[in-house]
Design an enzyme around this catalytic site. Sequence first.
Site, PDB file in Angstrom:
ATOM      1  CG  PHE A  97      40.286 128.711  19.047  1.00 19.88           C
ATOM      2  CD1 PHE A  97      39.725 129.957  18.789  1.00 19.88           C
ATOM      3  CD2 PHE A  97      41.443 128.351  18.363  1.00 19.88           C
ATOM      4  CE1 PHE A  97      40.308 130.824  17.882  1.00 19.88           C
ATOM      5  CE2 PHE A  97      42.026 129.217  17.450  1.00 19.88           C
ATOM      6  CZ  PHE A  97      41.459 130.452  17.209  1.00 19.88           C
ATOM      7  N   GLY A  98      38.531 125.662  17.445  1.00 19.93           N
ATOM      8  CA  GLY A  98      38.954 124.626  16.490  1.00 19.93           C
ATOM      9  C   GLY A  98      39.667 125.201  15.288  1.00 19.93           C
ATOM     10  CG  LEU A  99      43.675 127.086  13.371  1.00 20.13           C
ATOM     11  CD1 LEU A  99      42.900 127.659  12.184  1.00 20.13           C
ATOM     12  CD2 LEU A  99      44.679 128.135  13.882  1.00 20.13           C
ATOM     13  CD1 TRP A 129      46.215 117.402  17.384  1.00 18.45           C
ATOM     14  CD2 TRP A 129      46.198 116.301  19.326  1.00 18.45           C
ATOM     15  NE1 TRP A 129      46.805 116.181  17.168  1.00 18.45           N
ATOM     16  CE2 TRP A 129      46.809 115.485  18.349  1.00 18.45           C
ATOM     17  CE3 TRP A 129      46.068 115.806  20.630  1.00 18.45           C
ATOM     18  CZ2 TRP A 129      47.281 114.212  18.627  1.00 18.45           C
ATOM     19  CZ3 TRP A 129      46.544 114.537  20.907  1.00 18.45           C
ATOM     20  CH2 TRP A 129      47.146 113.757  19.912  1.00 18.45           C
ATOM     21  CG  LEU A 175      46.520 130.770  17.227  1.00 15.56           C
ATOM     22  CD1 LEU A 175      47.339 130.092  16.137  1.00 15.56           C
ATOM     23  CD2 LEU A 175      46.055 129.728  18.238  1.00 15.56           C
ATOM     24  NE  ARG A 208      51.309 131.191  18.912  1.00 16.92           N
ATOM     25  CZ  ARG A 208      51.494 131.263  17.618  1.00 16.92           C
ATOM     26  NH1 ARG A 208      51.964 132.368  17.058  1.00 16.92           N
ATOM     27  NH2 ARG A 208      51.223 130.222  16.859  1.00 16.92           N
ATOM     28  CD  GLU A 261      47.909 128.736  21.949  1.00 17.91           C
ATOM     29  OE1 GLU A 261      48.227 129.531  21.048  1.00 17.91           O
ATOM     30  OE2 GLU A 261      46.742 128.413  22.192  1.00 17.91           O
ATOM     31  CB  THR A 290      56.292 123.652  17.453  1.00 14.65           C
ATOM     32  OG1 THR A 290      56.670 124.263  16.207  1.00 14.65           O
ATOM     33  CG2 THR A 290      55.080 122.760  17.221  1.00 14.65           C
ATOM     34  CG  PHE A 317      57.295 129.962   8.208  1.00 13.73           C
ATOM     35  CD1 PHE A 317      56.833 129.270   9.323  1.00 13.73           C
ATOM     36  CD2 PHE A 317      57.656 131.283   8.354  1.00 13.73           C
ATOM     37  CE1 PHE A 317      56.737 129.903  10.555  1.00 13.73           C
ATOM     38  CE2 PHE A 317      57.553 131.921   9.579  1.00 13.73           C
ATOM     39  CZ  PHE A 317      57.105 131.234  10.690  1.00 13.73           C
TER      40      PHE A 317
END
Lengths: 387, 263
Positions: free
Chosen positions: A132-134, A165, A242, A246, A366, A368, A386
């Site tokens: 899974f590439g995000l 990653w 996600l 999680r 997943e 921080t 944010f």
Amino acid sequence: MPPSALDFLEIDALLDDEERMIRDTVRAFVRGRVLPNIAQWFEDHTFPRELSRELGKLGVLGMHLHGYGCPGASSVSYGLACLELEAGDSGIRSFASVQGSLAMFAISNWGSEDQKNAWLPRMVTGESVGCFGLTEPDFGSDPSGIRTAARRDGTDWVIDGTKAWITNGGIADIAIVWAQTDEGIRGFLVPAKTKGFSTHAIERKLSLRASVTSDLIFESCRVPGDAVFPEVLGLRGPLACLNEARYGVLWGAMGAARSCYESALEYAKARKQFGRPIAGFQLTQQKLVKMLLELNKGVLLALHIGRMKDAGRAHASQISFGKLNNVREALAIAREARSVLGANGVTLEYPVIRHMNNLESVFTYEGTNEIHTLILGEAITGSNAFT
Amino acid sequence: MKIVVTVKLVPDPNAVRRIDPATKRLVRAGVETALNPFDEYAIEAALQLKERLGAETTVTIFTMAPESMKESLRKALAMGADDAVMLSDPALEGSDVSVTSYAMAQALKKTGFDLILSGALSDDGNTGGVPGALAEYLGVPGLTNVRKIEEIGDGRIKAQRETDSGYQVVSGPLPALVTVTMAVGEPRYASLKGIMGAKKKTISTLSAADCGIDRLVGSDGAKMEVVSIAAPKAREKARVVEAEDGAAGAQAILDFLRERKLV
């Protein structure tokens, strides 16, 4: 009779027969297949590819999904499986999470009928592995800025960019790739053999060593028009996945914590200093009790969120609550256990340092600690902090 | 082909065991019930046969146990057995090897079978007496300590029987009873799908009357009485030999073995 040190709050009694049987089966698999080998896999920095099919046979890949050969288990059963897998190793649980909750969930939730038929039956058996590439080198907590882009060329799509990653990247048969398009962020299915798609293994990591972590590189990578998820647009797509992952993490971390607590307890009862077992010293007892408290609270929390999820009531911020608390406490338990084991705690003869190092990654991936704090902060104040 | 696997439900083999000095029986209260680990090998052997012989073959789990232990059979169903039958009757409590075998035989005559598979012994009582007696009561050949079933079909079975020095190839007509050793293969893990499917499978119950059990059974019918129980003698402390080098070490071991007349 005092309560059992291994199930102090009788959490077992809160599970039904089927849930207990699923847990016991995964536990037996971990005991028979993972525990005898995991120290070596960790030391060798390897994930044995054949484990994929074995996990598929066990039925834990995409176990909470429905249809296309998926078992359709409850969220609580899935959580229990994550806990048991991670009591073996966070890397093994990560494999199952990425396969089931990220890659398969994405296809199951956002894929076309053809995409589901093409991939899910092969992924549930572990024959095909997904990633899974995000995340990108410059975009981790802030995925809205990702630079990987897909442009239309006739009926095809051409993808350029780099993902970083990515768990299972180097062993994946299929990559779910999120990329910017003219309309916004969209998801693509890119088979491993596609021209212009390559992976690069991330070496020299000291955490999750029994797991493959890779960069995904796309250079004018051309995929057909039907490789895109047909409907979903924007961050909603990847974020839904996600959230699933999680949820598995908040259970899984308690598995690593349990393994550390049990190791520390057993060690403290056997290890003698000043003529008696160190379990009899007040300072050691305080450490063990701190672990006992947070472990049992964490499992209760996981079960509570799991029941809410099964009832269709778990909000994303409540899953953040569990992820933040349980991984933070698991890491604290691992460190405490490490100190109980003294010098032995730094060797791979015991599981503790392995879990402790693994949990450093689990703490970061997943979402921080900081991101989950801000999600919760926003949930209770209504104010977005944010940006 | 109808395969019946006889299993025993025993106290969790991983739990600490206690014997009640008054009844001289294993304490079961407060201990989880589990499938006898040896019987899991018989289930594995049955499922292998089912895979070999195809869908016409069915695997039924059979046990004699209180009905309250019913749910403990789900694991066997989750592994892949088709259904289960329990012989449950308060009158059977306290049955010894002979009475148990008689009662089981009566029930198995009722359910019917082509092949009975059993573990070689149970993890609690450890007598290993039931399968042989059961074959006798049923009047069928008993092939014991089988490590591999070579051939089955056309009314016959041919199997390898483990002995101290190797193995024998034995064969007999069906229906038959076979006890298996651990060499048949590690019992498979139940799959999640199997576990979730197990709750839909049938576990039916037979009473003593259903099976035409008309003799005195349970503790009243038992021919065997446990007279006394004693803990085994504690093992002697190990002797640690320190040797200068490998040769001296080997000599010390040899002297030890000679002293005991073992070589």
